[in-house]
Structures are given as C-alpha cells and as structure tokens.
Motif scaffolding. Structure first.
Motif: not given
Length: 313
Positions: A161-171
């Motif tokens: 998750v970055d400073d904009m609260n955006v990340g990537t879904c992981i298992d």
C-alpha cells in the motif's frame, strides 16, 4: 515462515507489527560444531511470530539493545519483545480464524492493528465489498493498511500500500500453519503472532531478483522472500535497524556484535555475501568476514553459497 511486518505509512512503520515470539523462538548467532563461524538457523521456526517488520516510510532505526530483528532466521538476532513492549501489543486478540475464514456470510477474516501502534497484531471480521478485487488487481484500504478493511476478495489482502492507500491484492496462505500452501514461486510467510499469512515471492539475496523496490530477506525457516522496503532514506551499511525490512537490498539487520561501530542500537545493517568468492568483500573487513548463513549440512538446495558479513565470534 516467521516474520513480522510493519507499514511505512504508519507511525513506527507499517511492518512494525509487533509479534511477540515465544521464548523458544528467539534465535541468536551461534557457532556450528563443524563450522567455526556460522550464522545458524534456529530449530524452533514453527513458533508463530518470529520476526518484526515495519511499514514503508519508517526509519527502522532502533536504540533498545535487545529488540528483535529476525527471531527465527539464520541471521544473528537479539532478544524479542522489547522494542515494542509485548504487553502493549497484545490488544483484544483474534476474533476470527484467518486460516479457516469462519466469519459470517459476506465478511472475511482480516489482520488489523487493534492497538493503534502501526502493526498488525489481531484479526477481525470485515465486510467483503461489492465486486471485490482478485489476485493482482489494484486495491484500496480504508483508513490505513492496518485498519483491516480493503477492497480485495475473501482470503486476499491489499498489500504494498502506498501513500494514497492504493496497493495490490495478494493471496493469503491456504491449508494450515502446519501445512501451509501458496502458488508456484511463492512461499507462505506467517508473521505478527499469526495474524499475517502472506504468499510472497521467493528470491536470492545475492541477486537483485525482487520486483520494483522490494527487498529480499530471510523468512525464518528455509527461504528468502520479497517484500516491501521500509528503510526510507536509511538502510545503508552500518545504519541502525530493529526490523527485518529496514535495510536496503542485499543487506540484513544484523546483531550489533556483528558490525563494527554498531553501538546504542538494536542492530545494524550488514551485507549478505557469496561464500564462493575467495576475496573478503565485506565492507567491515578485515574485522568482518563472510561467514555461512546456515550451519553446515542444513543449507537448502541452491543456497549453499549464501553468507553474511559478520565479525567472527
């Protein structure tokens, strides 16, 4: 695999997740009976929550002399549970089973921080959003990465998750802690008192093999894994550290005794090194030498040449 994560965007750093390992999971640098100077792996890696990580954006520096760096890995370590007092991190505990997903319909079991200290240390049931993200999809978190609410589907976690609260879904891992499973090229990393069960890519600490700005560190059992770098502007050789993910790529958080001039710190960053190279490439030479990461005979296939720059005991 036993690590503890903290987040960069949170106070104390995201991966600080203060998991308190049990006493028999605290490893220290030891000497092999067959090898004079060996960074020995602990035999007690089955205990949950062996290491502590901090989230990206934290300095990772430590001043408590016995804060843990990697409680079950081959890396030199110090005592656990003192950098963040274990009593302060206990919280209300586990409200759901993150392995078996025992939450009501429409909800999922999520790791979160119930102490507001910047690390995952508990679990709770959170709503699964409409049209949730699948593995590899972009995702968002509500509040912060440790609040336990994200836009990913059941048994997935919004990570990186970055400073904009955006990340990537992981298992998250499937199976059980005794028989954890992940996809090809991934390894199950159990950390933060068992609140985090992440499927993370494996890597070679001697080669820049992790994607993007991720770093490679020991999982506490028998693999090196990729995860986010919380070192920020710090993390160079000799910098103070107290968590596994606060040193730059190619370095690990070493016991202070292994690094020259490492004083008033929980640990200091020192490089991995290649045992097959005859020359002493350690930056702290001649005091430091390249010593085996594993005790003789315990090296997993393909990891026989991994060493650590240390001041020999």
């Amino acid at each position: 695999m036993r690590t503890t994560h903290v987040l960069r965007t949170l106070a104390l750093g995201a991966v600080v997740l203060g998991g308190c390992p049990k006493d028999n999971n605290e490893a220290t640098a030891t000497k092999s009976s067959n090898v004079d100077d060996t960074v020995a792996a602990s035999d007690s890696a089955s205990t949950t929550g062996g290491t502590t990580m901090v989230a990206p954006g934290t300095s990772g520096g430590g001043t408590t002399s016995d804060a843990m760096t990697d409680g079950s890995s081959g890396a030199p370590t110090t005592g656990a549970c003192s950098f963040l007092n274990c009593g302060d991190m206990s919280g209300d505990g586990f409200q759901c089973d993150i392995w078996n997903e025992d939450c009501p319909e429409g909800q999922k079991c999520m790791p979160w921080d119930d102490t507001n200290m910047g690390s995952w240390n508990a679990t709770k049931c959170s709503p699964v959003q409409e049209n949730p993200g699948q593995k590899g999809d972009e995702c968002t978190v509500t509040g912060s990465a440790t609040d336990g609410i994200d836009s990913c589907d059941k048994h997935l976690l919004c990570w990186y998750v970055d400073d904009m609260n955006v990340g990537t879904c992981i298992d998250m891992c499937t199976g059980s802690e005794e028989a954890a499973m992940c996809g090809n090229g991934e390894s199950c990393d159990v950390s933060n008192m068992g609140s985090l069960i992440l499927c993370l890519s494996t890597c070679d600490p001697l080669v820049q093999s992790c994607p993007g700005d991720q770093i490679c560190f020991f999982d506490g059992v028998d693999q090196f894994i990729c995860d986010f770098d919380a070192s920020g502007e710090e993390g160079q050789y000799g910098d103070a550290c107290a968590f596994v993910n606060v040193c730059d790529y190619g370095l690990f958080c070493s016991d202070p005794a292994g690094v020259p001039d490492c004083v008033d710190a929980s640990g200091c960053c020192s490089p991995y090194c290649d045992l097959s190279v005859a020359e002493n490439t350690c930056p702290g030479a001649p005091m430091q030498e390249c010593v085996p990461w594993y005790t003789e005979g315990s090296e997993p296939p393909g990891q026989e040449n991994i060493g650590a720059c240390q001041i020999p005991v």
